[in-house]
Scaffold this active site. Structure first.
Site, PDB file in Angstrom:
ATOM      1  N   TYR A  48      -7.670 -10.366  11.910  1.00  7.64           N
ATOM      2  CA  TYR A  48      -8.213  -9.036  11.570  1.00  7.64           C
ATOM      3  C   TYR A  48      -8.657  -8.706  10.166  1.00  7.64           C
ATOM      4  CZ  TYR A  48      -9.246  -4.058  12.084  1.00  7.64           C
ATOM      5  OH  TYR A  48      -9.826  -2.830  12.184  1.00  7.64           O
ATOM      6  N   SER A  56     -11.292  -2.016   6.571  1.00  2.00           N
ATOM      7  CA  SER A  56      -9.908  -1.602   6.997  1.00  2.00           C
ATOM      8  C   SER A  56      -8.882  -2.155   5.785  1.00  2.00           C
ATOM      9  CB  SER A  56      -9.159  -2.386   8.053  1.00  2.00           C
ATOM     10  OG  SER A  56      -7.768  -2.321   8.226  1.00  2.00           O
ATOM     11  N   GLU A  62      -6.217  -3.435   5.912  1.00  2.00           N
ATOM     12  CA  GLU A  62      -5.958  -4.978   6.261  1.00  2.00           C
ATOM     13  C   GLU A  62      -6.602  -6.115   5.371  1.00  2.00           C
ATOM     14  OE1 GLU A  62      -3.840  -6.307   8.696  1.00  2.00           O
ATOM     15  OE2 GLU A  62      -3.117  -4.280   8.915  1.00  2.00           O
TER      16      GLU A  62
END
Length: 327
Positions: A155, A131, A133
């Site tokens: 996460y 991701s 992220e």
């Protein structure tokens, strides 16, 4: 496809990406398997709604990605040619216990799958859903495959760890393992807790007299939003190459929540300013550097690029929500 059917195993098959990927693999002649929790089978109308239309064409296995014996036994039974690890705890967590659980689940599941693959199907090809992220507070924009990781959420930390686990198995055991660093991707199958679906769904509900207002956080927040079916096509293409590698999956464009609002409400003939309330409680810290992906490597090596733009995606989501509430 000539000869024996390829077998694919998907974790997270009941989610947005898993459902679109299952459809794509079926179209390409695969035998498709997925891992689901028992509770999902007990309430399929609510928990398996994204794959109800293909349940008779796929094979579901009850299990938890938290359990190594379960993962090992399913891989032993299916003997897949490709595994797509899409399952993860990605929602916002509110306590230290939840953060620990999310971290353990997201990291351990990747380690479990790759370890079982190494023992039972070392020739199997593996995709890990990484991701954007992982970049967190990025040093520059747009980001590419060489941008340093600097996650700012549990996460993001778990996805960064997963990325390096994949790299470890690829380098040390010569296994075909890839990571796709995916930016935000949406569709009519997106969960209602995500801002894109929250906006399109509530706009339709207001149009139909089912809701009166929409509460949102920072309207100036920007994201690189792509279309989920485009992104799963990139996942599949990664596992069809001669050599494994990691790729950014993105659109290379950003749009603000305000732009999303304006267009979504325009699609239903309403002025968003009359219905939207900015709620400070919903504000998230703004990224000092814009998270925007450079997908030039995927374009060059995979021949991939987005086929649906931001406005087409939002319009598609609005149309599907109108169908949903028209029923």
């Amino acid at each position: 496809m000539r000869g024996k059917k390829k077998k694919a195993l998907i974790t997270g098959i009941s989610g947005q990406d898993g459902s679109y990927l299952a459809e794509l693999l079926l179209e390409n002649g695969y035998e498709v398997h997925g891992i689901v929790r028992r509770i999902n089978l007990e309430d399929p109308e609510r928990r398996l709604w994204r794959i109800l239309h293909i349940l008779d064409k796929i094979h579901l296995h009850v299990g938890s990605i938290d359990s190594y014996p379960t993962i090992f036994n399913i891989i032993e039974k299916v003997k897949p040619d490709e595994i797509y690890n899409l399952a993860a705890q990605s929602f916002v967590v509110y306590s230290l216990d939840e953060e620990i659980n999310a971290l353990n689940t997201n990291i351990n599941s990747t380690m479990y799958i790759l370890s079982a693959m190494k023992e039972r199907v070392p020739e199997c090809r593996f995709y890990f859903a990484c991701s954007s992220e992982v970049f967190g507070i990025a040093p520059y924009s747009p980001q590419n495959e060489d941008t340093p990781f600097n996650p700012r959420s549990v996460y993001g930390i778990s996805k960064a760890a997963g990325f390096y686990i994949v790299k470890y198995f690829r380098q040390n055991y010569n296994m075909f393992c890839c990571s796709g660093i995916a930016y935000n991707h949406e569709s009519p199958r997106r969960g209602f807790e995500y801002v894109t679906r929250k906006i399109t769904n509530t706009a339709v509900r207001i149009k139909m007299g089912l809701s009166k207002e929409l509460r949102l956080g920072n309207l100036e927040a920007k994201r690189d939003w792509g279309y989920a079916p485009d992104f799963v096509r990139a996942m599949w293409l990664m596992l069809q190459q001669n050599e494994p590698d990691d790729y950014i999956i993105a659109t290379g464009e950003t749009h603000s929540v305000r732009e999303l609002l304006e267009f979504a409400f325009e699609c239903v003939g309403l002025d968003w300013k009359k219905y939207v309330v900015e709620d400070p409680i919903l504000y998230r810290p703004a990224e000092p550097v814009e998270l925007k992906g450079d997908y030039s490597k995927a374009k060059k090596k995979l021949g991939w690029s987005p086929s649906v733009n931001f406005y087409q995606m939002i319009e598609t989501m609005i149309k599907e929500d109108l169908k949903l509430y028209s029923k």
